[in-house]
Design a protein around this motif. Structure first.
Motif, PDB file in Angstrom:
ATOM      1  N   ASP A  85       1.362  -1.496  -0.153  1.00  0.00           N
ATOM      2  CA  ASP A  85      -0.405  -0.640  -0.175  1.00  0.00           C
ATOM      3  C   ASP A  85       0.816   1.022   0.184  1.00  0.00           C
ATOM      4  N   ALA A  86       2.010   0.290   1.006  1.00  0.00           N
ATOM      5  CA  ALA A  86       2.993   2.483   0.688  1.00  0.00           C
ATOM      6  C   ALA A  86       3.225   2.335  -0.646  1.00  0.00           C
ATOM      7  N   PHE A  87       3.872   1.722  -1.370  1.00  0.00           N
ATOM      8  CA  PHE A  87       4.072   1.652  -2.539  1.00  0.00           C
ATOM      9  C   PHE A  87       3.296   2.176  -4.121  1.00  0.00           C
ATOM     10  N   PHE A  88       1.805   2.023  -3.769  1.00  0.00           N
ATOM     11  CA  PHE A  88       1.280   2.338  -4.211  1.00  0.00           C
ATOM     12  C   PHE A  88      -0.313   4.098  -4.236  1.00  0.00           C
ATOM     13  N   ALA A  89       0.565   4.222  -3.288  1.00  0.00           N
ATOM     14  CA  ALA A  89      -0.134   5.194  -2.553  1.00  0.00           C
ATOM     15  C   ALA A  89       0.353   6.298  -3.105  1.00  0.00           C
ATOM     16  N   PRO A  90       1.328   6.287  -3.950  1.00  0.00           N
ATOM     17  CA  PRO A  90       1.493   7.718  -4.557  1.00  0.00           C
ATOM     18  C   PRO A  90       0.515   8.132  -6.049  1.00  0.00           C
ATOM     19  N   VAL A  91       0.206   6.529  -6.817  1.00  0.00           N
ATOM     20  CA  VAL A  91      -0.392   6.677  -7.742  1.00  0.00           C
ATOM     21  C   VAL A  91      -1.511   6.807  -7.053  1.00  0.00           C
ATOM     22  N   ALA A  92      -2.125   6.149  -5.972  1.00  0.00           N
ATOM     23  CA  ALA A  92      -3.712   6.122  -5.637  1.00  0.00           C
ATOM     24  C   ALA A  92      -3.968   7.925  -5.700  1.00  0.00           C
ATOM     25  N   SER A  93      -2.862   8.695  -5.300  1.00  0.00           N
ATOM     26  CA  SER A  93      -3.267  10.100  -4.871  1.00  0.00           C
ATOM     27  C   SER A  93      -2.844  10.841  -6.375  1.00  0.00           C
ATOM     28  N   ARG A  94      -2.223  10.376  -7.629  1.00  0.00           N
ATOM     29  CA  ARG A  94      -2.390  10.781  -8.585  1.00  0.00           C
ATOM     30  C   ARG A  94      -4.058  10.571  -9.169  1.00  0.00           C
ATOM     31  N   LEU A  95      -3.674   9.289  -9.061  1.00  0.00           N
ATOM     32  CA  LEU A  95      -5.843   9.003  -9.407  1.00  0.00           C
ATOM     33  C   LEU A  95      -6.612   9.967  -8.705  1.00  0.00           C
ATOM     34  N   ASP A  96      -6.164  10.595  -8.177  1.00  0.00           N
ATOM     35  CA  ASP A  96      -7.264  11.574  -7.531  1.00  0.00           C
ATOM     36  C   ASP A  96      -6.610  13.083  -7.854  1.00  0.00           C
ATOM     37  N   THR A  97      -5.737  13.376  -7.965  1.00  0.00           N
ATOM     38  CA  THR A  97      -5.242  14.850  -8.685  1.00  0.00           C
ATOM     39  C   THR A  97      -6.158  15.334  -9.761  1.00  0.00           C
ATOM     40  N   TYR A  98      -5.211  13.754 -10.663  1.00  0.00           N
ATOM     41  CA  TYR A  98      -5.983  14.294 -12.023  1.00  0.00           C
ATOM     42  C   TYR A  98      -7.021  13.761 -12.725  1.00  0.00           C
ATOM     43  N   ALA A  99      -8.314  13.457 -11.347  1.00  0.00           N
ATOM     44  CA  ALA A  99      -9.392  12.900 -11.204  1.00  0.00           C
ATOM     45  C   ALA A  99      -9.862  12.205 -12.913  1.00  0.00           C
ATOM     46  N   LEU A 100      -8.716  10.950 -12.667  1.00  0.00           N
ATOM     47  CA  LEU A 100      -9.010   9.692 -13.530  1.00  0.00           C
ATOM     48  C   LEU A 100      -9.756   8.724 -13.369  1.00  0.00           C
ATOM     49  N   SER A 101     -10.987   8.767 -14.301  1.00  0.00           N
ATOM     50  CA  SER A 101     -12.066   8.135 -13.361  1.00  0.00           C
ATOM     51  C   SER A 101     -11.576   6.250 -13.750  1.00  0.00           C
ATOM     52  N   LEU A 102     -12.017   5.914 -12.454  1.00  0.00           N
ATOM     53  CA  LEU A 102     -11.731   4.386 -12.071  1.00  0.00           C
ATOM     54  C   LEU A 102     -13.242   3.915 -11.827  1.00  0.00           C
ATOM     55  N   GLU A 103     -13.529   1.783 -11.883  1.00  0.00           N
ATOM     56  CA  GLU A 103     -14.209   0.971 -11.217  1.00  0.00           C
ATOM     57  C   GLU A 103     -14.691   1.972  -9.580  1.00  0.00           C
ATOM     58  N   ALA A 104     -16.079   1.421  -9.242  1.00  0.00           N
ATOM     59  CA  ALA A 104     -16.011   1.372  -7.617  1.00  0.00           C
ATOM     60  C   ALA A 104     -15.509   0.701  -6.844  1.00  0.00           C
ATOM     61  N   PRO A 105     -14.576  -0.575  -7.064  1.00  0.00           N
ATOM     62  CA  PRO A 105     -13.654  -1.052  -6.276  1.00  0.00           C
ATOM     63  C   PRO A 105     -12.305   0.049  -6.139  1.00  0.00           C
ATOM     64  N   ALA A 106     -12.112  -0.252  -7.045  1.00  0.00           N
ATOM     65  CA  ALA A 106     -10.329   0.572  -7.595  1.00  0.00           C
ATOM     66  C   ALA A 106     -10.550   1.922  -6.560  1.00  0.00           C
ATOM     67  N   ARG A 107     -11.881   2.895  -6.900  1.00  0.00           N
ATOM     68  CA  ARG A 107     -12.023   3.849  -6.252  1.00  0.00           C
ATOM     69  C   ARG A 107     -12.380   3.166  -4.566  1.00  0.00           C
ATOM     70  N   ALA A 108     -12.377   2.407  -4.133  1.00  0.00           N
ATOM     71  CA  ALA A 108     -12.940   2.295  -3.502  1.00  0.00           C
ATOM     72  C   ALA A 108     -11.814   1.619  -2.275  1.00  0.00           C
ATOM     73  N   TYR A 109     -10.700   1.066  -2.856  1.00  0.00           N
ATOM     74  CA  TYR A 109      -9.159   1.489  -1.932  1.00  0.00           C
ATOM     75  C   TYR A 109      -8.192   2.684  -2.436  1.00  0.00           C
ATOM     76  N   CYS A 110      -8.827   3.525  -3.098  1.00  0.00           N
ATOM     77  CA  CYS A 110      -7.937   4.385  -3.457  1.00  0.00           C
ATOM     78  C   CYS A 110      -8.868   5.369  -1.927  1.00  0.00           C
ATOM     79  N   ASP A 111      -9.595   5.683  -1.850  1.00  0.00           N
ATOM     80  CA  ASP A 111     -10.186   5.606  -0.438  1.00  0.00           C
ATOM     81  C   ASP A 111      -9.553   5.673   0.527  1.00  0.00           C
TER      82      ASP A 111
END
Ligand code: GSH
Length: 217
Positions: A163-189
């Motif tokens: 999770d520490a390794f993928f946290a910056p990607v979760a942040s980028r997906l949010d910052t750049y408003a990239l669309s995700l399906e619900a389960p991936a969105r839940a993980y980012c949240d």
């Protein structure tokens, strides 16, 4: 044992976030030293700490460990009770595979979407070219399939190095408003609402250093 983690700007340094977030999330005590990057003298300062001149770098008393992956492995050995990696051998191997994939890949997405932890979310999704789109599809698969297989809310249930390794990607997906399906969105949240991540973001917002090229997308 006295641990000091050398990191770069909290606004921009995605590699620094990884061990910092892991140590905070797993309650591993350390002192942080922030060096603003890409300004006169910053490389020289870090070259006094380690041979690459880059952050992150962990110092355990006099002993230096550099590169995010090596730091995470060192922490796993020093703190076996903190579950830096998942307990089961195959889950642990999968977590290491994902971290290695992150460490070595996703250049398309990284180039298209530079890290900026203090940026507000874009109103409209950033348009992506083919390489970044392919990376996004792979990220979406990881964020959907891994918690489904191993149990959420994090990739392997409890928060781990993956999770520490993928946290910056979760942040980028949010910052750049990239669309995700619900389960991936839940993980980012789950990542973005983790108190340790919120703490890092507050630190990023409090910084005054600005690198224009990473502010204007
Ligand atoms: N593979 C390294 C990457 C380290 C890295 O590129 N760090 C950047 C900041 S995110 C850096 O120190 N840049 C400063 C420079 O290159 O002078 C790791 O995983 O730690």
């Amino acid at each position: 044992m006295s641990l000091t983690l050398f990191i770069g700007n909290k606004a921009y340094s995605s590699w620094s976030l990884r061990p910092w977030l892991l140590m905070r999330a797993l309650d591993i005590p350390f002192t942080e030293v922030v060096t603003p990057l890409y300004v006169d003298g910053s490389r020289e300062k870090m070259l006094r700490e380690g041979p690459t001149g880059k952050v992150p770098l962990l110092r355990d008393d006099d002993f230096a460990v550099w590169d995010s992956l090596a730091i995470v492995e060192y922490l796993a050995e020093k703190f076996p009770d903190r579950n830096v990696w998942p307990k089961a051998a195959q889950a642990r191997a999968r977590a290491r595979s994902l971290c290695a994939e992150m460490h070595a890949g996703f250049q398309g997405l990284r180039q298209a979407c530079p890290t900026n932890f203090r940026r507000a979310r874009r109103a409209a999704p950033l348009p992506l070219e083919e390489a970044a789109q392919a990376d996004l599809a792979r990220i979406q698969a990881i964020f959907t399939e891994t918690p489904a297989q191993y149990g959420g809310p994090f990739l392997f249930g409890a928060f781990s190095a993956a999770d520490a390794f993928f946290a910056p990607v979760a942040s980028r997906l949010d910052t750049y408003a990239l669309s995700l399906e619900a389960p991936a969105r839940a993980y980012c949240d789950a990542i973005l609402s983790h108190p340790a991540f919120a703490h890092w973001r507050e630190g990023a917002k409090a910084e005054s250093w600005v690198i224009e090229k990473w502010e204007n997308l």
